[in-house]
Design an enzyme around this catalytic site. Structure first.
Site, PDB file in Angstrom:
ATOM      1  N   CYS A  90     -13.798 -22.559  84.600  1.00  0.00           N
ATOM      2  CA  CYS A  90     -12.927 -22.544  83.428  1.00  0.00           C
ATOM      3  C   CYS A  90     -12.250 -23.907  83.325  1.00  0.00           C
ATOM      4  O   CYS A  90     -11.490 -24.296  84.223  1.00  0.00           O
ATOM      5  CB  CYS A  90     -11.890 -21.433  83.536  1.00  0.00           C
ATOM      6  SG  CYS A  90     -10.731 -21.360  82.154  1.00  0.00           S
ATOM      7  N   CYS A 125     -11.220 -25.534  74.937  1.00  0.00           N
ATOM      8  CA  CYS A 125     -12.188 -24.938  75.860  1.00  0.00           C
ATOM      9  C   CYS A 125     -12.931 -26.017  76.657  1.00  0.00           C
ATOM     10  O   CYS A 125     -13.769 -26.738  76.097  1.00  0.00           O
ATOM     11  CB  CYS A 125     -13.174 -24.039  75.134  1.00  0.00           C
ATOM     12  SG  CYS A 125     -14.233 -23.090  76.254  1.00  0.00           S
TER      13      CYS A 125
END
Length: 333
Positions: free
Chosen positions: A91, A254
């Site tokens: 992530c 992101c």
């Protein structure tokens, strides 16, 4: 007050997206690598993820990271990434949040102007440079895991939308990259429900027709993210809405999605090495990406991306589980 569990956390957000960094209360998860620990946690400890991510302690777009001792000598910490949808191999926004927390809480030795932190994540080793000024993290640059384009110019039939052209790339997770115009939807938060529904339908269609599997690690598979590129997006500045299973948007640009997008653009011959790429989120926040070099994954072409962004600590907390609590794993609504 009664509790049978106490979890210590430092909360942060990376360009709008939360990272709840769990610094204590979980214990060491069994496994010889962080990839093995991810599988063990998923199979035996998922109630902890649900407790910390779901309502009422979390919310429908909650994201977090659990700190662990590393399993390899060249890493400072191990990290398990958790969110409402499950456990991620990697992530990007979470890495930026973790590195900021480690520096600003003094959990790593801090040097100015740059502190380097090495994190072992399920997808591999991630090296992070934190720009530090007067003890404060002002920017974080991470060198992500090798990223690659899985397919170009593919097409899938999405119920309600017909045949949709898409590319699919891996940047720590798999991403379907589509043009929002193909769905007849505007790049407008007022249309968020329609965009999200289109994203979930697209994921389901892709996974049913040709479920992606990582070239070297079959434990990493499935498309759970759809990158809706806004009109006018190109290889220098791309705006997007990122739909994520089981039904929410990434608030940040992101990090793994930025890596996947750069791998796709490079595969198309549009983004060369060592050129800045600005990736803008649905709420207008930005990451700056750059491809550092070419490499291979599973004997096929890949790239090594870097991403720069910012995170801010929003608070510290202790989360309890009262033995009388009717929602020991939280709830989803």
């Amino acid at each position: 007050m009664r509790t049978k569990r106490v979890f210590h956390a430092v909360d942060s957000h990376t360009e709008g997206m939360p990272t709840r960094v769990i610094t204590g209360g979980v214990g060491v998860v069994p496994g010889a690598t962080m990839a093995e620990r991810r599988v063990h946690f998923r199979d035996h400890l998922d109630h902890v993820r649900k407790l910390l991510m779901n309502e009422p302690r979390g919310h429908s777009a909650m994201s977090g990271a659990i700190l662990q001792p590393p399993t390899r000598p060249d890493a400072d910490y191990g990290v398990l990434f958790i969110e409402v949808s499950g456990l991620l191999p990697m992530c990007g926004h979470g890495t930026i949040g973790v590195a900021t927390v480690l520096v600003e809480t003094g959990m790593v030795e801090v040097t100015e102007p740059v502190t380097t932190v090495r994190l072992e994540v399920p997808a591999g080793l991630v090296e992070v440079d934190v720009a530090v000024e007067d003890g404060t993290a002002t920017a974080v640059t991470l060198r992500n895991v090798p990223s690659y384009c899985d397919r170009l110019g593919a097409a899938v039939t999405v119920p309600g939308y017909g045949e949709i052209a898409y590319d699919l790339a891996y940047g720590g997770n798999f991403y379907a990259i589509v043009d929002l115009d193909a769905y007849g939807l505007p790049f407008d938060r007022k249309a968020k429900n329609e965009i999200l529904a289109a994203g979930l339908a697209t994921m389901e269609a892709i996974n049913a027709a040709d479920r992606p599997v990582h070239r070297e690690d079959e434990r990493i598979q499935g498309c759970h993210h759809v990158y809706f590129a806004a009109p006018g997006s190109d290889a220098r500045h791309s705006r997007h809405a990122m739909a994520i299973h089981p039904g929410w948007f990434d608030r940040s640009p992101c990090g793994t999605g930025t890596s996947a997008r750069m791998a796709q653009l490079h595969a198309r011959g549009e983004l060369p090495l060592e050129r800045d790429f600005v990736n803008e989120s649905f709420i207008g926040t930005r990451f700056v990406g750059r491809l550092l070099e070419e490499t291979t994954v599973g004997g096929a072409p890949a790239v090594l991306p870097s991403i720069t962004g910012r995170a801010w600590i929003t608070g510290t907390a202790q989360y309890f589980l009262d033995p009388r609590d009717p929602f020991p794993e939280g709830f989803e609504l």
